[in-house]
Structures are given as C-alpha cells and as structure tokens.
Enzyme design. Sequence first.
Site, short mmCIF file in Angstrom:
data_model
loop_
_atom_site.label_atom_id
_atom_site.label_comp_id
_atom_site.label_asym_id
_atom_site.label_seq_id
_atom_site.Cartn_x
_atom_site.Cartn_y
_atom_site.Cartn_z
N ASN A 10 -9.42 2.64 1.48
CA ASN A 10 -8.35 1.93 1.10
C ASN A 10 -8.52 0.62 1.82
O ASN A 10 -9.33 0.53 2.77
CB ASN A 10 -6.88 2.55 1.41
CG ASN A 10 -6.72 2.97 2.77
OD1 ASN A 10 -6.66 2.16 3.68
ND2 ASN A 10 -6.85 4.31 3.12
N ASP A 64 -4.63 10.56 1.21
CA ASP A 64 -3.95 11.85 0.97
C ASP A 64 -4.90 13.00 0.41
O ASP A 64 -4.57 14.23 0.57
CB ASP A 64 -2.67 11.74 0.11
CG ASP A 64 -1.68 10.94 0.77
OD1 ASP A 64 -1.36 11.24 2.06
OD2 ASP A 64 -0.81 10.32 0.16
N LYS A 72 -27.46 11.00 -3.07
CA LYS A 72 -26.79 10.21 -3.84
C LYS A 72 -26.66 10.97 -5.50
O LYS A 72 -27.67 11.28 -5.74
CB LYS A 72 -27.64 9.04 -3.99
CG LYS A 72 -26.91 8.20 -4.96
CD LYS A 72 -27.75 6.52 -5.05
CE LYS A 72 -26.97 5.72 -6.07
NZ LYS A 72 -28.11 4.98 -6.67
N PHE A 80 4.68 5.15 10.24
CA PHE A 80 4.91 4.32 9.23
C PHE A 80 5.14 4.78 7.85
O PHE A 80 4.82 5.69 7.62
CB PHE A 80 3.59 3.57 9.29
CG PHE A 80 3.64 2.27 10.55
CD1 PHE A 80 3.37 2.76 11.62
CD2 PHE A 80 3.40 0.90 10.24
CE1 PHE A 80 3.28 2.09 12.79
CE2 PHE A 80 3.64 0.19 11.11
CZ PHE A 80 3.49 0.50 12.51
N LYS A 122 11.11 10.84 4.74
CA LYS A 122 9.88 10.84 5.60
C LYS A 122 10.13 11.15 7.07
O LYS A 122 9.53 12.07 7.67
CB LYS A 122 9.11 9.73 5.25
CG LYS A 122 7.70 9.94 5.01
CD LYS A 122 6.95 8.77 4.56
CE LYS A 122 6.74 8.88 3.33
NZ LYS A 122 5.81 7.50 2.79
N LYS A 168 9.36 14.74 8.48
CA LYS A 168 8.15 14.94 9.55
C LYS A 168 8.53 14.78 11.07
O LYS A 168 7.76 14.76 11.98
CB LYS A 168 7.26 13.62 9.07
CG LYS A 168 6.65 13.57 7.71
CD LYS A 168 5.43 12.55 7.65
CE LYS A 168 5.07 12.90 6.28
NZ LYS A 168 3.78 11.78 5.97
N1 CTP Z 1 -0.13 10.13 7.75
C1 CTP Z 1 -0.78 10.92 8.14
N2 CTP Z 1 -1.54 11.81 7.58
C2 CTP Z 1 -1.55 11.82 6.26
C3 CTP Z 1 -0.90 11.07 5.59
C4 CTP Z 1 -0.05 10.12 5.91
O1 CTP Z 1 -0.65 10.86 9.30
N3 CTP Z 1 -2.52 12.58 5.62
C5 CTP Z 1 0.82 9.15 8.21
C6 CTP Z 1 0.67 7.73 8.14
O2 CTP Z 1 -0.08 7.25 9.24
C7 CTP Z 1 2.21 7.16 8.13
C8 CTP Z 1 3.06 8.08 7.59
O3 CTP Z 1 2.18 9.44 7.36
O4 CTP Z 1 2.58 6.86 9.63
C9 CTP Z 1 3.44 7.92 6.25
O5 CTP Z 1 2.34 7.50 5.14
P1 CTP Z 1 2.71 7.35 3.66
O6 CTP Z 1 1.28 7.43 3.04
O7 CTP Z 1 3.62 6.47 3.54
O8 CTP Z 1 3.31 8.66 3.34
P2 CTP Z 1 3.10 10.05 2.85
O9 CTP Z 1 3.66 11.15 3.78
O10 CTP Z 1 1.37 10.05 2.60
O11 CTP Z 1 3.78 10.18 1.32
P3 CTP Z 1 3.50 9.32 -0.06
O12 CTP Z 1 2.14 9.00 -0.01
O13 CTP Z 1 4.04 10.26 -0.91
O14 CTP Z 1 4.27 8.26 0.06
#
Ligand code: CTP
Length: 409
Positions: free
Chosen positions: A212, A282, A292, A329, A343, A347
Amino acid sequence: MDYSLSGKRIIVGVTGGIAAYKAPLLVRLLVKAGAEVTCAVTDHALQFVTELTLETVSGHRVYKELFDRSNPHSTEHISLKDWGDAMIVAPATANIIGKMASGIADDALSTLLLAFRKPLFVAPAMNTEMLENYAVRRNIDYLRANGVEIIESASGELACGTTGNGRMEEPERIVEIVCQHLTASQEGAGKQVLITAGPTYEKIDAVRFIGNYSSGKMGFALAEELASRGWRVHLVAGPTHLKALHPGIERIDVESAREMYDAATKLFPSCQAAILSAAVADFRPDHQADHKIKKQSDQDDMTLHLVQNPDILAMLGQMKRDGQLLVGFALETDNELDNAHKKLTKKNLDFIVLNSLQDKGAGFGHDTNKVTIIDRNGGVDAGTLKSKKAVASDIADKMEALVRSTENN
Ligand code: CTP
C-alpha cells in the site's frame, strides 16, 4: 514566550553573511535566557561583525583560529566541543553548509563542527537562487537527515536588493526553537514504547507483492518525538526508505503483517505504551510461490486467493495489562467518527487517531496531516492541518497525560 536556558552552554557559530550583524542580538538573547555563550567565527564573519562586539555580549573570548598560540588549549576545538551543550550556526552560509555536509575541516569553526556531537542547529541565510541551488538543497537535506536541526530561512527583503526566501530567521525565533528543543520534557525517561509504522508487503511470488502507499512518515515522526522526550522506542517498521535518527530508537525491520505481528506481540509486554500507526494489509495470498509465476499463453485472467492476516492492534488490546496504554489509528471514508469510535471499543484502545482522507495535504505520503483524537471517555479533539512532526507532538502530549493519570491512580 518565557523560556529558560539556565545552566546551558551554547556555542554560536557565525559565518560570513550579511545576517552576521544579527549574531550579537542572538547572543544577547541567549544570555538573557540564562545560557552561557561562546562564539566561534570564520574569517569572513569578522568582515560583518567585530570580535570585540561578540566578546562583549557573550563575555567570552571568541574562538577563531585553529592554531592560535594564545589559545588556552592547543586543541581548543576538542575542549570547546565538550564544553558546549548545543551549537547554533547563525547565519550559516552555503559554504559552511557545504563543508559540514562534506566533512571538510579547514578552519576553526568547521573543525569544531566536525567534532561536535550534541544538538546542532543551523540557520541558513543566503540569496534565494543560492538557497535553491541543487547542491545547497541536497546539502541541507543531508544535514537534516543526519540529525541537524535546520532552522529554515524566512522570506523577506534580502541584502542583494531582491525579495524572496533566504533571510535568516529572526534571533527571537531562533532562541525560541532552541529553547523548545533543549528543554523538551523528559517524561519518558526509563519507559519503553512500541510503535509500528509504514506499510506491509504480502508476498505473491519471488518478485511480486501486495502493498500500500503508506510512507511511514507519521510513525517515524512519532518515534523521533517520543525518543526526544526520553522514551526508549521500539520501532517496528514495514518496508520504507525512512531513517530513524535518534539514538533512543531501536528499529526492527519487517516485511509482512505476520512478521510485524510476531515482533509487536513479543515487545509489547515490556512496554508501557504502544502506538500502532502501520498500514497493515488485512489480507495476504494464501500461497506464496518461491519462483516467479509465469503467465500461460492462453490465460486471460488470474485469481489470487487471499486469507486474513492477524489483527495486531486487536491482539495487543487483548494482551493489555493495567497501566499499559494502547493507541490505534483509523483511516475511514464514511461515518468517520462513528467507525473510529467502534474500533476504539472493539480493540480495547485508550485513544484512536482518526486520519482524514478528505483534506488536501493529509494522509499517505504527505509531510502534513490532519487528525482527530478520540478517547475512550468520549473526548473528541479535532486538529488542524499540521506538519506530521506537530501531529506527533500532539499525540505524545495526549499519551503522556494519560500515562501520568494512570500512574497517579
Ligand atoms: N491494524 C493492525 N493489524 C491489522 C490491521 C490493522 O494492527 N491487521 C491496526 C492499524 O495499525 C491501525 C488500526 O489497526 O492502528 C486500524 O486499521 P484500519 O485499517 O483503519 O482498520 P481495520 O481494523 O483493519 O478495519 P477496516 O479495514 O475494516 O476499516
């Protein structure tokens, strides 16, 4: 603002630009703030300001010659570097900046600068074209990347009769910046904090990954900020070209979400706080090819099967003990506040930093950011667009206030 530099010893390096006429005022203001000051000058500086003036305002002999038989020490640059708690080069010409960036030591001041290892501030002052010259920009960036605090020049009338950027920042402001830096809170002394930063890469095959656009700038700014406040920082970083500069930062480089998870869950128990700013993928491909993957001649499409990665933040929320603090975040596009709040509860966080994607200059890759801080008591603090460094300072203030309140309970 009222600052105190009481007990601090500061070396003011003066080089040969017209702004050298402001050096005595800078020295005077530093002395007024309580500092003891010694000046180190180049030959050219003395074309603009006299030695007698600098000696009178500082109350100390001016250091100007590397091989001066009347120097109290034969290696004065060495004794002076130990004497000073900080050094300010103001004004800093393109020449001294170039020498510093190249490690050249051919006079008293440049030799002292080469040996100096404590906080170092540089206030460039020169004509706009010189300042914008690629070599000067590169040198300034290089000094900054190596921990020198650059006090950027301002725009205004220049000695050459033109108007533009290149005017040395006003002495009052320089003193303010130096004071803020040298008197920064040391609340974190002896405490450890875990920070995750940057993107994760999820391997598809030997040459491809899913990633990303996260640059890691926000997490690195947090690491620098907390380290400067005395925290021992464990920075678990996904792939990024950024450098961690402060010696109080221990950096652990990882690539994938699972590697980040392993590092973070191992470090969290010994930390008082954790801030997870990484943009963690995720999902990851369920199978990672070591070779490859070749396309077939009759192949029109391709399907990747993805499986979910562990949620590091949620896991730390489960592991959290009394007295530990957890900050996450959130990046949302719809129902921002509501989703961020959900969230936070889900969490088990103490507060969550909501990133705005709506504002120009905020979010991935930028040097600025605009965030809203939401805490578990319902407090909502909407910030303005600021540098990531300033946002990091707001987050650190909030975190230290919560640490204080848990310690007092
Ligand atoms: N985060 C994490 N591990 C993951 C996904 C996210 O530690 N596998 C943490 C990120 O570092 C951030 C927070 O979770 O502090 C929120 O991430 P975000 O992508 O906004 O939220 P998600 O919980 O993944 O939910 P969604 O993608 O459905 O919004």
